[in-house]
Design a protein around this motif. Structure first.
Motif, PDB file in Angstrom:
ATOM      1  N   MET A 135       7.197  58.018  49.079  1.00 39.47           N
ATOM      2  CA  MET A 135       8.191  57.091  48.580  1.00 39.47           C
ATOM      3  C   MET A 135       9.124  57.829  47.613  1.00 39.47           C
ATOM      4  O   MET A 135       8.665  58.533  46.720  1.00 39.47           O
ATOM      5  N   LYS A 136      10.427  57.663  47.791  1.00 40.61           N
ATOM      6  CA  LYS A 136      11.415  58.324  46.944  1.00 40.61           C
ATOM      7  C   LYS A 136      11.431  57.692  45.550  1.00 40.61           C
ATOM      8  O   LYS A 136      11.105  56.519  45.377  1.00 40.61           O
ATOM      9  N   GLN A 137      11.884  58.492  44.574  1.00 35.74           N
ATOM     10  CA  GLN A 137      11.970  58.004  43.207  1.00 35.74           C
ATOM     11  C   GLN A 137      12.900  56.794  43.121  1.00 35.74           C
ATOM     12  O   GLN A 137      12.613  55.842  42.398  1.00 35.74           O
ATOM     13  N   SER A 138      13.995  56.796  43.876  1.00 33.08           N
ATOM     14  CA  SER A 138      14.934  55.667  43.841  1.00 33.08           C
ATOM     15  C   SER A 138      14.283  54.400  44.386  1.00 33.08           C
ATOM     16  O   SER A 138      14.535  53.309  43.880  1.00 33.08           O
ATOM     17  N   GLU A 139      13.424  54.547  45.408  1.00 30.80           N
ATOM     18  CA  GLU A 139      12.721  53.382  45.958  1.00 30.80           C
ATOM     19  C   GLU A 139      11.732  52.814  44.944  1.00 30.80           C
ATOM     20  O   GLU A 139      11.596  51.598  44.807  1.00 30.80           O
ATOM     21  N   ILE A 140      11.057  53.698  44.248  1.00 32.81           N
ATOM     22  CA  ILE A 140      10.120  53.259  43.208  1.00 32.81           C
ATOM     23  C   ILE A 140      10.886  52.540  42.108  1.00 32.81           C
ATOM     24  O   ILE A 140      10.484  51.457  41.666  1.00 32.81           O
ATOM     25  N   ALA A 141      11.999  53.120  41.661  1.00 29.59           N
ATOM     26  CA  ALA A 141      12.801  52.511  40.599  1.00 29.59           C
ATOM     27  C   ALA A 141      13.340  51.156  41.034  1.00 29.59           C
ATOM     28  O   ALA A 141      13.363  50.207  40.242  1.00 29.59           O
ATOM     29  N   ASN A 142      13.769  51.048  42.280  1.00 30.14           N
ATOM     30  CA  ASN A 142      14.304  49.780  42.773  1.00 30.14           C
ATOM     31  C   ASN A 142      13.242  48.692  42.859  1.00 30.14           C
ATOM     32  O   ASN A 142      13.561  47.500  42.818  1.00 30.14           O
ATOM     33  N   ALA A 143      11.982  49.084  42.999  1.00 30.67           N
ATOM     34  CA  ALA A 143      10.891  48.110  43.069  1.00 30.67           C
ATOM     35  C   ALA A 143      10.523  47.556  41.686  1.00 30.67           C
ATOM     36  O   ALA A 143       9.828  46.559  41.585  1.00 30.67           O
ATOM     37  N   LEU A 144      11.011  48.207  40.626  1.00 35.09           N
ATOM     38  CA  LEU A 144      10.714  47.789  39.261  1.00 35.09           C
ATOM     39  C   LEU A 144      11.807  46.890  38.709  1.00 35.09           C
ATOM     40  O   LEU A 144      12.979  47.044  39.056  1.00 35.09           O
ATOM     41  N   THR A 145      11.440  45.981  37.814  1.00 31.65           N
ATOM     42  CA  THR A 145      12.450  45.230  37.078  1.00 31.65           C
ATOM     43  C   THR A 145      13.069  46.183  36.053  1.00 31.65           C
ATOM     44  O   THR A 145      12.511  47.254  35.769  1.00 31.65           O
ATOM     45  N   ASP A 146      14.192  45.804  35.464  1.00 30.40           N
ATOM     46  CA  ASP A 146      14.826  46.649  34.451  1.00 30.40           C
ATOM     47  C   ASP A 146      13.875  46.883  33.271  1.00 30.40           C
ATOM     48  O   ASP A 146      13.791  47.989  32.741  1.00 30.40           O
ATOM     49  N   LYS A 147      13.146  45.848  32.868  1.00 30.34           N
ATOM     50  CA  LYS A 147      12.197  45.970  31.758  1.00 30.34           C
ATOM     51  C   LYS A 147      11.072  46.937  32.123  1.00 30.34           C
ATOM     52  O   LYS A 147      10.687  47.783  31.311  1.00 30.34           O
ATOM     53  N   GLU A 148      10.550  46.839  33.337  1.00 29.92           N
ATOM     54  CA  GLU A 148       9.496  47.754  33.787  1.00 29.92           C
ATOM     55  C   GLU A 148      10.016  49.185  33.871  1.00 29.92           C
ATOM     56  O   GLU A 148       9.298  50.135  33.527  1.00 29.92           O
ATOM     57  N   LEU A 149      11.263  49.345  34.316  1.00 36.42           N
ATOM     58  CA  LEU A 149      11.865  50.676  34.404  1.00 36.42           C
ATOM     59  C   LEU A 149      11.970  51.305  33.019  1.00 36.42           C
ATOM     60  O   LEU A 149      11.598  52.464  32.832  1.00 36.42           O
ATOM     61  N   ARG A 150      12.447  50.538  32.037  1.00 36.88           N
ATOM     62  CA  ARG A 150      12.543  51.059  30.671  1.00 36.88           C
ATOM     63  C   ARG A 150      11.158  51.411  30.140  1.00 36.88           C
ATOM     64  O   ARG A 150      10.976  52.430  29.469  1.00 36.88           O
ATOM     65  N   LYS A 151      10.156  50.582  30.448  1.00 38.50           N
ATOM     66  CA  LYS A 151       8.784  50.854  30.020  1.00 38.50           C
ATOM     67  C   LYS A 151       8.305  52.173  30.616  1.00 38.50           C
ATOM     68  O   LYS A 151       7.676  52.986  29.922  1.00 38.50           O
ATOM     69  N   GLN A 152       8.612  52.426  31.877  1.00 37.66           N
ATOM     70  CA  GLN A 152       8.213  53.681  32.527  1.00 37.66           C
ATOM     71  C   GLN A 152       8.910  54.881  31.886  1.00 37.66           C
ATOM     72  O   GLN A 152       8.314  55.958  31.771  1.00 37.66           O
ATOM     73  N   VAL A 153      10.155  54.695  31.470  1.00 40.35           N
ATOM     74  CA  VAL A 153      10.861  55.783  30.779  1.00 40.35           C
ATOM     75  C   VAL A 153      10.160  56.090  29.461  1.00 40.35           C
ATOM     76  O   VAL A 153       9.923  57.261  29.131  1.00 40.35           O
ATOM     77  N   PHE A 154       9.805  55.056  28.709  1.00 38.40           N
ATOM     78  CA  PHE A 154       9.083  55.272  27.449  1.00 38.40           C
ATOM     79  C   PHE A 154       7.763  55.987  27.703  1.00 38.40           C
ATOM     80  O   PHE A 154       7.426  56.948  27.003  1.00 38.40           O
ATOM     81  N   ILE A 155       7.012  55.532  28.699  1.00 39.36           N
ATOM     82  CA  ILE A 155       5.721  56.153  29.007  1.00 39.36           C
ATOM     83  C   ILE A 155       5.900  57.628  29.367  1.00 39.36           C
ATOM     84  O   ILE A 155       5.178  58.492  28.865  1.00 39.36           O
ATOM     85  N   SER A 156       6.882  57.926  30.215  1.00 39.88           N
ATOM     86  CA  SER A 156       7.099  59.322  30.617  1.00 39.88           C
ATOM     87  C   SER A 156       7.481  60.185  29.428  1.00 39.88           C
ATOM     88  O   SER A 156       7.026  61.328  29.310  1.00 39.88           O
ATOM     89  N   GLN A 157       8.258  59.647  28.514  1.00 37.10           N
ATOM     90  CA  GLN A 157       8.670  60.429  27.343  1.00 37.10           C
ATOM     91  C   GLN A 157       7.515  60.629  26.374  1.00 37.10           C
ATOM     92  O   GLN A 157       7.376  61.697  25.779  1.00 37.10           O
ATOM     93  N   TYR A 158       6.675  59.610  26.215  1.00 40.61           N
ATOM     94  CA  TYR A 158       5.487  59.785  25.365  1.00 40.61           C
ATOM     95  C   TYR A 158       4.558  60.842  25.962  1.00 40.61           C
ATOM     96  O   TYR A 158       3.947  61.631  25.229  1.00 40.61           O
ATOM     97  N   LEU A 159       4.452  60.880  27.294  1.00 38.68           N
ATOM     98  CA  LEU A 159       3.633  61.909  27.949  1.00 38.68           C
ATOM     99  C   LEU A 159       4.225  63.301  27.721  1.00 38.68           C
ATOM    100  O   LEU A 159       3.489  64.260  27.454  1.00 38.68           O
ATOM    101  N   LEU A 160       5.565  63.421  27.826  1.00 38.88           N
ATOM    102  CA  LEU A 160       6.207  64.716  27.555  1.00 38.88           C
ATOM    103  C   LEU A 160       6.013  65.127  26.099  1.00 38.88           C
ATOM    104  O   LEU A 160       5.773  66.305  25.805  1.00 38.88           O
ATOM    105  N   LEU A 161       6.106  64.158  25.192  1.00 38.42           N
ATOM    106  CA  LEU A 161       5.900  64.441  23.770  1.00 38.42           C
ATOM    107  C   LEU A 161       4.474  64.923  23.532  1.00 38.42           C
ATOM    108  O   LEU A 161       4.254  65.932  22.840  1.00 38.42           O
ATOM    109  N   ALA A 162       3.498  64.226  24.123  1.00 37.28           N
ATOM    110  CA  ALA A 162       2.098  64.640  23.981  1.00 37.28           C
ATOM    111  C   ALA A 162       1.895  66.037  24.562  1.00 37.28           C
ATOM    112  O   ALA A 162       1.217  66.879  23.953  1.00 37.28           O
ATOM    113  N   ALA A 163       2.486  66.302  25.728  1.00 38.55           N
ATOM    114  CA  ALA A 163       2.378  67.631  26.340  1.00 38.55           C
ATOM    115  C   ALA A 163       2.979  68.689  25.423  1.00 38.55           C
ATOM    116  O   ALA A 163       2.392  69.770  25.242  1.00 38.55           O
ATOM    117  N   GLY A 164       4.121  68.390  24.833  1.00 44.98           N
ATOM    118  CA  GLY A 164       4.759  69.339  23.921  1.00 44.98           C
ATOM    119  C   GLY A 164       3.898  69.636  22.710  1.00 44.98           C
ATOM    120  O   GLY A 164       3.756  70.788  22.291  1.00 44.98           O
TER     121      GLY A 164
END
Length: 188
Positions: free
Chosen positions: A1-30
């Motif tokens: 499944m393409k990233q755009s398809e995954i994003a389209n399956a999410l609501t705007d609120k869920e998409l923003r939540k996923q952005v926060f989660i991904s950034q917290y993971l990058l911060l933890a990795a850093g």
């Protein structure tokens, strides 16, 4: 499944939540990787210099140059060349200024700590800049966006290379993302 398809399956609120989660993971990795790639706390903290002149000249000014160049390209090129599938619009449209500042600050801090503070110091400028661009996977099939993110990555990486100061690269990254988020947020 393409990233755009995954994003389209999410609501705007869920998409923003996923952005926060991904950034917290990058911060933890850093943070975690910094313990493995730096010999001491002193070495790590040496990358955090609060030199106002340096932050202004190598962080804010380059950030403004990048935004101006991006805006000129957006004006000159067809919108389809700059279209990320509406993901950035869904993330920033309708958000409060406080929400935008918080998200963009998290993004700038997390990504710069990982890509400049860890990867660039451990593996070099070119490697970190290329990995930064590849992580922005949704831009890989859009030549203008890919070139833009590569340019931004190398430019901000070069500012870090010149200064060795994470505050500089975080400022440049924040400036770019914040101003472009405002353009998205307030465009009609």
């Amino acid at each position: 499944m393409k990233q755009s398809e995954i994003a389209n399956a999410l609501t705007d609120k869920e998409l923003r939540k996923q952005v926060f989660i991904s950034q917290y993971l990058l911060l933890a990795a850093g943070i975690i990787l910094s313990f493995f790639f730096h010999d001491s706390y002193a070495e790590w903290f040496a990358y955090w210099q609060w030199d106002g002149r340096e932050i202004l000249l190598y962080g804010l000014v380059p950030g403004l140059i990048i935004v101006i160049a991006d805006l000129l390209l957006m004006y000159a090129l067809p919108k389809s060349w700059y279209d990320d599938g509406g993901i950035n619009e869904r993330i920033f449209k309708g958000q409060s200024l406080t929400s935008i500042i918080g998200l963009v600050a998290l993004i700038a801090l997390a990504e710069e700590m990982l890509f400049r503070g860890v990867l660039q110091t451990a593996f070099g400028y070119v490697t970190a800049s290329i990995i930064f661009a590849v992580v922005h996977i949704r831009y890989l099939n859009k030549p203008v966006l890919l070139i833009s993110v590569l340019f931004i990555s190398f430019y901000i990486g070069y500012m870090f290379e010149l200064t060795g100061n994470l505050a500089v690269s975080i400022t440049a990254h924040f400036t770019v993302d914040f101003l472009l988020a405002l353009v998205i947020r307030f465009q009609k």
